[in-house]
Design an enzyme around this catalytic site. Sequence first.
Site, PDB file in Angstrom:
ATOM      1  N   CYS A 112     -23.195 -81.133 -23.148  1.00 24.52           N
ATOM      2  CA  CYS A 112     -24.049 -80.248 -23.950  1.00 24.52           C
ATOM      3  C   CYS A 112     -25.256 -81.012 -24.487  1.00 24.52           C
ATOM      4  O   CYS A 112     -26.385 -80.542 -24.414  1.00 24.52           O
ATOM      5  CB  CYS A 112     -23.235 -79.650 -25.095  1.00 24.52           C
ATOM      6  N   CYS A 208     -16.389 -75.873 -29.013  1.00 29.46           N
ATOM      7  CA  CYS A 208     -16.831 -74.604 -29.579  1.00 29.46           C
ATOM      8  C   CYS A 208     -16.382 -73.389 -28.778  1.00 29.46           C
ATOM      9  O   CYS A 208     -16.095 -72.331 -29.351  1.00 29.46           O
ATOM     10  CB  CYS A 208     -18.348 -74.604 -29.733  1.00 29.46           C
TER      11      CYS A 208
END
Length: 383
Positions: A112, A208
Amino acid sequence: MNSLDLPKAPAETRIVVAMSGGVDSSVTAALLKAEGYDVVGITLQLYDGGATPKRAGACCAGQDIADARRTAEILGIPHYVLDYEDKFRQSVINPFAESYLAGETPIPCVACNQTVKFRDLLATARDLGADALATGHYIESRLNGAHRSLYRPADLDRDQSYFLYATTQEQIDFLRFPLGRLTKPETREIAARFDLGVASKPDSQDICFVAKGRYSDVIAKLKPDAGAPGDLVHVDGRHLGEHAGIVNFTIGQRRGLGLASGEPLYVVAINARTRTVTVGPREALATRRLALRDVNWLGGEPLHEAAARERSLFVKIRSTRPPAPARLGLGGGEVFVELAAGEEGVSPGQACVFYDGEGAGVEVLGGGVIARTEPVSAASRAA
């Protein structure tokens, strides 16, 4: 030169702040705004919060976007929410699933930062005329000759360098990390001083997009054939039974093996091609040599020169462990790391991060993805 080592006065210096809605990025924006910088906040919507239920300790959910927006209102800075769901799925979630199905233990937070945040968001910041992109990561960035280098932060309990090793030199030169010399308690005190509503907000934890912390549920949804059965075998060659899919196993796992045994057994190898899971005693997990791929080298000398002379350094192969002595080398056309002390349960897909020492303020030299490990032989263990 201003406090960010940029040539213009703060009022003439535009800084885009990546605002996740948490206390760290909120304080980053507040500090820069207080110094007089032209601050613009950007929050990324990375996944469908409805499809992935909000839970305590999660990040990037709908409430986080609302918190970031409220912080921007308090600070009086412009704030934008960008829909990066497609980018996030293509660059992070899908590769995570593929790596997991290959028998690896991937770290999506590294991907990410490497792609969505420090490639795509950085490009957006440049499009907005920003002079730098600032984040709330606990890592330090300082000038080192003609370029900037990364260093472990003052608060080693919050050190996030493990997740940022893949940052390129070009990205490092554009990035700023204002919290690098602060501790987490100091950050919360600053948030309270600015009357930010997130001052006592819990830290984000886990991945997440993984609802309820179960990787297998996400993989099964993305890859319906992930539950294909296979063989469970012992390192001594015995066939112990069948399993319900390699997605349910990781290297070093002890619980949930579905085996009745008189000795503790651990997952020591996963063969994705044959769908074979190999288990064995704890000592079978031991390794000293790690072959690496996708190495991002940030040291001053070229990587091949450092490896050819077998440079001594320190490495982290788990985010929660302190750096340990190791040696960088070349063998068979591959970069490898030889650990000074053995390690157990190291899985392909994990990161191996390089440091020039072991304490606060030491330089981050890059790192790579662990491609495979070499077991410590019985003979070398006996020796």
